[in-house]
Design an enzyme around this catalytic site. Structure first.
Site, short mmCIF file in Angstrom:
data_model
loop_
_atom_site.label_atom_id
_atom_site.label_comp_id
_atom_site.label_asym_id
_atom_site.label_seq_id
_atom_site.Cartn_x
_atom_site.Cartn_y
_atom_site.Cartn_z
N HIS A 147 0.94 -1.34 -0.14
CA HIS A 147 -0.07 -0.14 -0.05
C HIS A 147 0.76 1.19 -0.02
O HIS A 147 1.04 1.89 0.97
CB HIS A 147 -0.87 -0.04 1.25
CG HIS A 147 -2.04 0.82 1.30
ND1 HIS A 147 -1.78 2.33 1.39
CD2 HIS A 147 -3.19 0.76 1.69
CE1 HIS A 147 -2.90 2.84 1.44
NE2 HIS A 147 -3.71 2.06 1.57
N GLU A 199 -1.03 1.02 -5.16
CA GLU A 199 -0.81 -0.19 -4.32
C GLU A 199 -0.65 -1.39 -5.36
O GLU A 199 -1.74 -1.79 -5.49
CB GLU A 199 -1.97 -0.15 -3.41
CG GLU A 199 -1.93 1.03 -2.64
CD GLU A 199 -3.49 1.17 -1.81
OE1 GLU A 199 -4.07 0.29 -1.48
OE2 GLU A 199 -4.12 2.41 -1.48
O1 LIG Z 1 -7.36 3.82 6.65
P1 LIG Z 1 -6.55 2.70 6.15
O2 LIG Z 1 -7.05 1.40 6.88
O3 LIG Z 1 -5.10 2.44 6.00
O4 LIG Z 1 -7.15 2.58 4.57
C1 LIG Z 1 -6.74 3.80 3.76
C2 LIG Z 1 -7.27 3.22 2.17
O5 LIG Z 1 -6.77 2.20 1.96
C3 LIG Z 1 -7.05 1.94 0.39
O6 LIG Z 1 -6.19 0.82 -0.15
C4 LIG Z 1 -8.47 1.68 0.12
O7 LIG Z 1 -8.69 1.38 -1.15
C5 LIG Z 1 -9.26 2.73 0.80
O8 LIG Z 1 -10.66 2.61 0.66
C6 LIG Z 1 -8.87 3.09 2.14
O9 LIG Z 1 -9.48 4.02 2.83
#
Ligand SMILES: O=P(O)(O)OC[C@H]1O[C@@H](O)[C@H](O)[C@@H](O)[C@@H]1O
Length: 304
Positions: free
Chosen positions: A152, A256
């Site tokens: 990510h 990601e």
């Molecule tokens: O706040 P988190 O759990 O790290 O997620 C952040 C974002 O991660 C992304 O990968 C998702 O597609 C989003 O929907 C999400 O808001």
């Protein structure tokens, strides 16, 4: 063999700092095996970390490269993005320019996800402005296991409103802002003039983040990660996210590399591996204009 040393990174949490002969550096926390800084030889930070970041395990660090495993988002019964980013990983090998961290299943993890696994993550500073990460998952149990996963990555941008993600033209995507309806990417690039949250499916393995304002491109080469999530929270979600600064949406784009649409099914005893190589290319002048006739979103200027 003595355990590889860790230091305290940013005065907060233990981790490992890598340093290459050219001056490039990287920092990986043991919390989540979280790569949270990559500076190229010119000292420029390539990854984004929130201005309101909270270093408070098990909470995941906001920015860098959270590891989504054994589940991406809500594609399964676990909490958002699984639990690998919330656990402490063990430093199992290191050199001045690379670190290997390992996460093994525990009785506690098996309460959440009833599988025996060994996850090994490696970060390597490459020659020039390259950074390579690999992740392997071994099924240490006697039953098959199925998982989804994503690296990510929060790419720092001088101005996300002028940034472009290229390489996705013609790919289908699931629009997470519209019931995950399936659409096709018709633009030469994805631009950011509103919240974007899309799961691109079976994409090219060569993508790029064009930080036009920063006159730099970050080329992404992925292996065994067929999908790619593109995310920018934009104004409202930045304000609503406690560990994101109100203006942080202007400073990053997430691309990601992921395996989502076709979950990975791993038979007992088998090993799966994926890889992401990042290369930062600095441009003497602003990034070459791509055919502006085909942006998939209104021009960023209108969003100012
Ligand atoms: O706040 P988190 O759990 O790290 O997620 C952040 C974002 O991660 C992304 O990968 C998702 O597609 C989003 O929907 C999400 O808001």
């Amino acid at each position: 063999m003595s355990k590889p040393e860790t230091t305290t990174l940013r005065g907060e949490l233990p981790g490992v700092k890598l340093a290459g002969s050219t001056g490039a550096t990287a920092e990986v926390y043991t919390h989540g095996a979280h790569l949270a800084s990559w500076k190229t030889a010119d000292g420029v930070e390539q990854l984004f970390v929130s201005s309101d970041v909270v270093f408070k395990p098990p909470k995941a660090i906001r920015g860098g490269v959270p590891i989504c495993f054994p589940q991406f988002s809500d594609f399964g019964p676990l909490g958002q993005h699984g639990f690998a980013r919330n656990e402490t990983w063990e430093v199992t090998a290191r050199t001045p320019t690379s670190v290997q961290m390992t996460l093994r299943s525990t009785p506690a993890s098996k309460e959440k996800w009833p599988h025996d696994f060994v996850c090994v993550y490696e970060v390597m500073l490459g020659a020039g402005n390259h950074l390579k990460t690999t992740m392997s998952v071994t099924n240490a149990g006697i039953e098959p296991m199925t998982f989804t996963t994503a690296l990510h990555t929060y790419f720092r941008c001088d101005d996300a409103l002028a940034a472009k993600v290229t390489g996705l033209k013609g790919a289908s995507y699931l629009d997470s802002l519209d019931g995950r309806v399936r659409r096709e990417e018709i633009g030469e690039f994805v631009a950011f003039a509103e919240e974007v949250d899309r799961i691109y499916l079976s994409t090219s393995d060569a993508l790029a983040v064009e930080d036009v304002a920063g006159s730099r491109s970050i080329r992404i080469t992925k292996r065994n990660l067929p999908d790619a999530v593109v995310w920018n929270p934009w104004i409202e979600k930045s304000k609503a996210t406690g560990d994101l600064g109100d203006d942080d949406y202007k400073k990053f784009v997430c691309v990601e590399a992921a395996a989502i649409e076709t979950p990975v099914t791993l038979p007992a005893g088998e090993r799966w591996e994926c890889e992401q190589v990042l290369e930062c290319v600095k441009h003497a002048s602003p990034v070459p204009a791509i055919d502006d006739a085909a942006p998939s979103k209104v021009e960023a200027e209108e969003a100012r």
